[in-house]
Design a protein around this motif. Sequence first.
Motif, mmCIF file in Angstrom:
data_model
loop_
_atom_site.group_PDB
_atom_site.id
_atom_site.type_symbol
_atom_site.label_atom_id
_atom_site.label_comp_id
_atom_site.label_asym_id
_atom_site.label_seq_id
_atom_site.Cartn_x
_atom_site.Cartn_y
_atom_site.Cartn_z
ATOM 1 N N LEU A 113 0.849 -1.199 0.000
ATOM 2 C CA LEU A 113 0.000 0.000 0.000
ATOM 3 C C LEU A 113 0.885 1.249 0.000
ATOM 4 O O LEU A 113 1.664 1.485 0.927
ATOM 5 C CB LEU A 113 -0.896 -0.002 1.247
ATOM 6 C CG LEU A 113 -1.825 1.201 1.429
ATOM 7 C CD1 LEU A 113 -2.862 1.272 0.331
ATOM 8 C CD2 LEU A 113 -2.513 1.143 2.778
ATOM 9 N N GLN A 114 0.799 2.012 -1.069
ATOM 10 C CA GLN A 114 1.654 3.204 -1.186
ATOM 11 C C GLN A 114 0.878 4.441 -1.610
ATOM 12 O O GLN A 114 1.417 5.539 -1.584
ATOM 13 C CB GLN A 114 2.768 2.945 -2.200
ATOM 14 C CG GLN A 114 3.870 2.058 -1.658
ATOM 15 C CD GLN A 114 5.082 2.084 -2.514
ATOM 16 O OE1 GLN A 114 4.977 2.212 -3.724
ATOM 17 N NE2 GLN A 114 6.254 1.962 -1.916
ATOM 18 N N THR A 115 -0.368 4.221 -2.022
ATOM 19 C CA THR A 115 -1.136 5.345 -2.557
ATOM 20 C C THR A 115 -2.245 5.750 -1.597
ATOM 21 O O THR A 115 -2.982 4.899 -1.101
ATOM 22 C CB THR A 115 -1.750 4.955 -3.919
ATOM 23 O OG1 THR A 115 -0.709 4.400 -4.714
ATOM 24 C CG2 THR A 115 -2.337 6.147 -4.640
ATOM 25 N N ALA A 116 -2.328 7.033 -1.359
ATOM 26 C CA ALA A 116 -3.399 7.553 -0.492
ATOM 27 C C ALA A 116 -3.978 8.799 -1.137
ATOM 28 O O ALA A 116 -3.249 9.648 -1.651
ATOM 29 C CB ALA A 116 -2.854 7.875 0.881
ATOM 30 N N LEU A 117 -5.283 8.872 -1.110
ATOM 31 C CA LEU A 117 -5.967 10.033 -1.693
ATOM 32 C C LEU A 117 -6.793 10.722 -0.616
ATOM 33 O O LEU A 117 -7.537 10.064 0.112
ATOM 34 C CB LEU A 117 -6.864 9.596 -2.855
ATOM 35 C CG LEU A 117 -6.129 8.919 -4.013
ATOM 36 C CD1 LEU A 117 -7.097 8.258 -4.963
ATOM 37 C CD2 LEU A 117 -5.283 9.928 -4.775
ATOM 38 N N VAL A 118 -6.629 11.994 -0.523
ATOM 39 C CA VAL A 118 -7.336 12.770 0.502
ATOM 40 C C VAL A 118 -8.532 13.448 -0.146
ATOM 41 O O VAL A 118 -8.400 14.076 -1.208
ATOM 42 C CB VAL A 118 -6.396 13.825 1.134
ATOM 43 C CG1 VAL A 118 -7.107 14.584 2.241
ATOM 44 C CG2 VAL A 118 -5.133 13.180 1.671
#
Lengths: 149, 165
Positions: A113-118
């Motif tokens: 898991l490396q992607t995060a969207l706010v």
Amino acid sequence: MKKKELNHELSLIAFISLLSVLICSLLLTSIWVHIGAINVKQAVGGQALESSEKKPTLWAKMQTQGNIVFQLEEAPGVKKNIRVFEVQGRDGGVNKEAVYTHLTTLVKLLPNLQTALVKPNAETFYEDIIVLMDQFKKVGLVDLGVSPL
Amino acid sequence: MIKDTILESTALESPLKAASQIKPKTGGLKKNLVASVILTSLIDAFSILVIYLLVNFSNTGEILYLSKDMELPQSEQSEVLQRTTLVKIEKGQMYIEDKPIEPSELVERLVEIKKSLTTEGKYTEDMLALTLQADRRIKYNEMSQVIQAGSHAGFSEIKFAVLAN
């Protein structure tokens, strides 16, 4: 034969002058407030669906009073109570410690898991967005994005 | 006898004896105006100051100007800020490189900036980014306009200006 003198006198006045000049120039040029940046990649244009590899993505929906709903996408096999999880805010802002604890659990469960969207709402403060992105970076989520309204 | 010793001869020739305020060699009770400075400790203090300032020295330069009303949010994980196109929001007014701009003209102006960057041919991928500078208490509905305009104009990266901890 006369023995060579080993003791020499240092010219302290010149030394002090040099140090004073150095101190003055460094004091004049020094920066007391260090400004940094949090870099966020934004999507520009379209991309073919077939070419994009499906990676687990964490959505963070920011609500009022610092509450955040975390939702994992493209992560089959993860239990629903972990896939969707709400962290309550503290004193009207983001609860840093609780967010960090939850993110650490997620990263242990999904090491890729490396992607995060706010996804902030219209009333979210800039400071709260930065606090959340700080926690993402702390646990190793480096690909960050912010969704416009 | 003390006169025969080496101590007596050195004490008489010593410059300290001439400068003594208790028993001055010359001039009676004349006040001594020469103050002695302890140079070793002075140089120590100076050296420590120089080392401290050299350690804190930053060669990135002051890229952003912060007005006294603007307080940036603090961040522990920030990266080094590079100079890119700056969009500032201050007291509800938007600025591009310190020039006030209306939100309706933002996309158009950013497209022009991007075009000028790419036609000059002296740009790198890092330069195609927007730096957003705003007060920490600003709400996202104001910031969102800049983010959307940046995406429409083709800026692939947004750099949020923060105070590095």
